[in-house]
Design a protein around this motif. Structure first.
Motif, PDB file in Angstrom:
ATOM      1  N   ASP A 324     -21.435   2.080 -40.734  1.00  0.00           N
ATOM      2  CA  ASP A 324     -20.362   2.667 -41.541  1.00  0.00           C
ATOM      3  C   ASP A 324     -20.345   2.142 -42.976  1.00  0.00           C
ATOM      4  O   ASP A 324     -19.539   2.576 -43.794  1.00  0.00           O
ATOM      5  CB  ASP A 324     -19.000   2.443 -40.892  1.00  0.00           C
ATOM      6  CG  ASP A 324     -18.690   0.969 -40.648  1.00  0.00           C
ATOM      7  OD1 ASP A 324     -19.431   0.098 -41.168  1.00  0.00           O
ATOM      8  OD2 ASP A 324     -17.717   0.677 -39.940  1.00  0.00           O
ATOM      9  N   GLY A 325     -21.242   1.190 -43.292  1.00  0.00           N
ATOM     10  CA  GLY A 325     -21.305   0.646 -44.636  1.00  0.00           C
ATOM     11  C   GLY A 325     -20.182  -0.302 -44.974  1.00  0.00           C
ATOM     12  O   GLY A 325     -20.140  -0.846 -46.078  1.00  0.00           O
ATOM     13  N   VAL A 326     -19.255  -0.510 -44.062  1.00  0.00           N
ATOM     14  CA  VAL A 326     -18.118  -1.404 -44.287  1.00  0.00           C
ATOM     15  C   VAL A 326     -18.221  -2.627 -43.378  1.00  0.00           C
ATOM     16  O   VAL A 326     -18.252  -3.762 -43.840  1.00  0.00           O
ATOM     17  CB  VAL A 326     -16.789  -0.674 -44.034  1.00  0.00           C
ATOM     18  CG1 VAL A 326     -15.618  -1.638 -44.215  1.00  0.00           C
ATOM     19  CG2 VAL A 326     -16.644   0.521 -44.959  1.00  0.00           C
ATOM     20  N   SER A 327     -18.282  -2.367 -42.093  1.00  0.00           N
ATOM     21  CA  SER A 327     -18.420  -3.452 -41.122  1.00  0.00           C
ATOM     22  C   SER A 327     -19.861  -3.633 -40.665  1.00  0.00           C
ATOM     23  O   SER A 327     -20.272  -4.730 -40.288  1.00  0.00           O
ATOM     24  CB  SER A 327     -17.527  -3.184 -39.902  1.00  0.00           C
ATOM     25  OG  SER A 327     -16.169  -3.133 -40.270  1.00  0.00           O
ATOM     26  N   TYR A 328     -20.637  -2.540 -40.703  1.00  0.00           N
ATOM     27  CA  TYR A 328     -21.985  -2.565 -40.162  1.00  0.00           C
ATOM     28  C   TYR A 328     -22.951  -1.822 -41.068  1.00  0.00           C
ATOM     29  O   TYR A 328     -22.617  -0.770 -41.630  1.00  0.00           O
ATOM     30  CB  TYR A 328     -22.018  -1.923 -38.766  1.00  0.00           C
ATOM     31  CG  TYR A 328     -21.085  -2.576 -37.782  1.00  0.00           C
ATOM     32  CD1 TYR A 328     -21.395  -3.806 -37.221  1.00  0.00           C
ATOM     33  CD2 TYR A 328     -19.883  -1.971 -37.429  1.00  0.00           C
ATOM     34  CE1 TYR A 328     -20.539  -4.415 -36.327  1.00  0.00           C
ATOM     35  CE2 TYR A 328     -19.014  -2.574 -36.535  1.00  0.00           C
ATOM     36  CZ  TYR A 328     -19.351  -3.805 -35.982  1.00  0.00           C
ATOM     37  OH  TYR A 328     -18.497  -4.414 -35.106  1.00  0.00           O
TER      38      TYR A 328
END
Length: 525
Positions: A324-328
């Motif tokens: 997701d580009g935020v957490s992973y």
């Protein structure tokens, strides 16, 4: 999802009486030239027939060989599937062990007495198809029933119904549902598209060497040394895609180490496939996932913000999301590649059903071998450890998906076996097997891997001395390929590993005793 949509219903019923002596051998794979002929299979059939009463083999059943392995001393292990009056038996698989002369050495059977009063259904195939489709929590595209005999528990005639479709993120989704062909009740079900969230950021491996193929003045990301395994760009399209765009390059220098270059994630996925292939070949002599020299297809950049990775037997391929580009970040780490390819190895050998304890053991096997791939590859960017999916976490501190030394650290996985373990999601029930493997390999003494200190409390308060990763993995792999069947529980896993330890190191050996101690330490006695 509630808006399930049945697109296609296909119903077939194969009912044909076959004699016990009719043996299909086309699927057999020989471990040595001595096992390549039919003699080993014929002897196993004769031995199975003579001792059939012990596991419910009778004149209404036939056997078809799936694989053959022969030990240096001539002991032969033949894996069979069974039918009852021409119908496949779900959970009817068995492994027959014979000595060099064909003498009986025993059997591991997924089920024993298998008999139903009638092979004529009273529930229509179309009814079973709709019943099975109604159990899906994804959009259904096809629901295909075929008659079979279900043997996980009391034997019954069922419509074995394969339900396929797409999930919330358009990823492939599938399950097999067993509908009682006499009552219409749902007997059992489990997933057939195995999706696993992993943790792999392709930036962590640094500069690595990959094998490519020259073509027309360019290079293609096809690995000729590993069964022509291909790595393709999924173009962030449907996660149900089975093909993408083959990666090519003009100067054979791939990626930049940044996610802004689409080749970078492909480098890690390609390297992970190669590392997994090499691990299985160099460690166990296994030539690819199915031991047939065929390489798999890898699709990177699949879906949109898809935090997942998956293996599919249908397309013989792996799919990796970008996170997701935020957490992973991209899910292309070494342990993820090893984990997903091992699902294919498990499918080709024991076929552990993706349900209850056998499903947890299936997931655990992938974690075990994915971890071994990470240790064996021995890269500076991703040193070996007992964390699953720590590399693609973008949070600080990093949070892996699973801890093998103490699975309950994730808040959901089981450290210890109990009667309720089989009711957990298979990713959480896998904790029992992961914990046992860690204890067998490393023991209870404090250890440090990649700067992280590990301790592993036991469930019975015991202290365990590890035998090392290589010996632990050897015992696990032999049990998987020689003794476990589709219905193997954790108790069966222990028994199979004790048999494997006896084969490899001798009864009463240090390795045998440690195997027993590790399983006892997680309450599997």
């Amino acid at each position: 999802m509630t808006n399930k949509r049945l697109i296609t219903t296909v119903a077939t019923a194969a009912i044909a009486a076959t004699a016990l002596a009719t043996i299909a051998t086309s699927g057999a794979q020989a471990a040595t030239p001595a096992a390549a002929g039919s003699n080993g299979i014929d002897r196993a059939v004769a031995a199975a027939t003579a001792h059939g009463a012990a596991f419910g083999l009778d004149r209404d059943q036939s056997l078809s060989s799936r694989s053959v392995a022969t030990d240096p001393d001539g002991t032969t292990h033949v894996r069979f599937d069974r039918t009852f009056k021409g119908l496949p038996i779900v959970g009817g698989d068995l492994v027959v062990h014979t000595d060099k002369a064909g003498g009986w050495k025993g059997v591991n059977a997924a089920s024993t007495a298998v008999r139903v009063a009638s092979t004529t259904p009273t529930v229509a195939a179309a009814t079973a198809a709709h019943t099975a489709a109604a159990t899906a929590d994804f959009t259904v595209r096809t629901s295909t029933p075929t008659l079979a005999v279900y043997a996980y528990g009391p034997a019954r005639l069922v419509w074995k119904t394969q339900v396929d479709g797409v999930g919330a993120h358009q990823e492939p989704a599938g399950k097999v549902v067993f509908v009682d062909a006499r009552t219409g009740a749902v007997v059992d079900q489990w997933a057939t598209e195995i999706n696993d969230a992993g943790t792999g950021n392709s930036l962590y491996l640094g500069t690595v060497t990959i094998q490519t193929t020259p073509s027309g003045g360019q290079w293609q990301m096809i690995d000729p040394a590993r069964g022509n395994a291909r790595t393709e760009d999924g173009n962030n399209g449907s996660t149900s895609s089975t093909t993408g765009t083959l990666f090519t390059d003009a100067d054979n220098t791939w990626g930049t180490g940044s996610n802004t270059n689409r080749q970078s994630a492909a480098v890690d996925a390609d390297f992970g496939v190669g590392a997994t292939w090499d691990f299985y070949k160099n460690t166990f002599g296994r030539n690819g996932i199915k031991n047939d020299g065929k390489g798999a297809r890898s699709l990177v950049h699949v879906g949109s913000n898809w935090v997942n990775a998956s293996w599919s037997d249908t397309c013989f391929c792996m799919r990796y999301g970008d996170g997701d580009g935020v957490s992973y970040g991209p899910l292309v780490s070494l342990d993820v590649a090893g984990h997903e390819m091992t699902h294919g190895v498990t499918s080709a050998t024991a076929g552990l059903a993706y349900r209850r304890e056998s499903g947890g053991l299936n997931e655990s096997t992938s974690d075990v071998m994915g971890t071994m791939v990470e240790f064996t590859a021995n890269t500076a960017g991703d040193p070996g450890d007992y964390l699953i999916g720590e590399r693609f976490s973008l949070k600080s501190p990093k949070k892996p998906l699973r801890w093998m030394n103490k699975p309950s650290t994730d808040g959901a996985s089981a450290d210890c076996w109990s009667k309720t373990v089989g009711s957990l999601d298979v990713h959480y029930s896998s904790g029992v097997g992961n914990h046992a493997f860690y204890l067998l390999a490393e023991g209870t003494a404090a250890k440090v891997f990649d700067g992280v200190t590990y301790t592993s409390p036991t469930c019975n308060g015991s202290s365990v001395t590890g035998i090392g990763r290589d010996a632990a993995a050897a015992i696990w792999y032999r049990a998987l390929t020689t003794y476990w069947t589709s219905s193997t529980t954790y108790a069966g896993a222990r028994a199979g590993m004790l048999s494997a330890a006896t084969d490899l190191y001798g009864a009463g050996s240090t390795q045998y005793n440690a195997t027993a101690a590790a399983w006892s330490a997680v309450n599997v006695n």
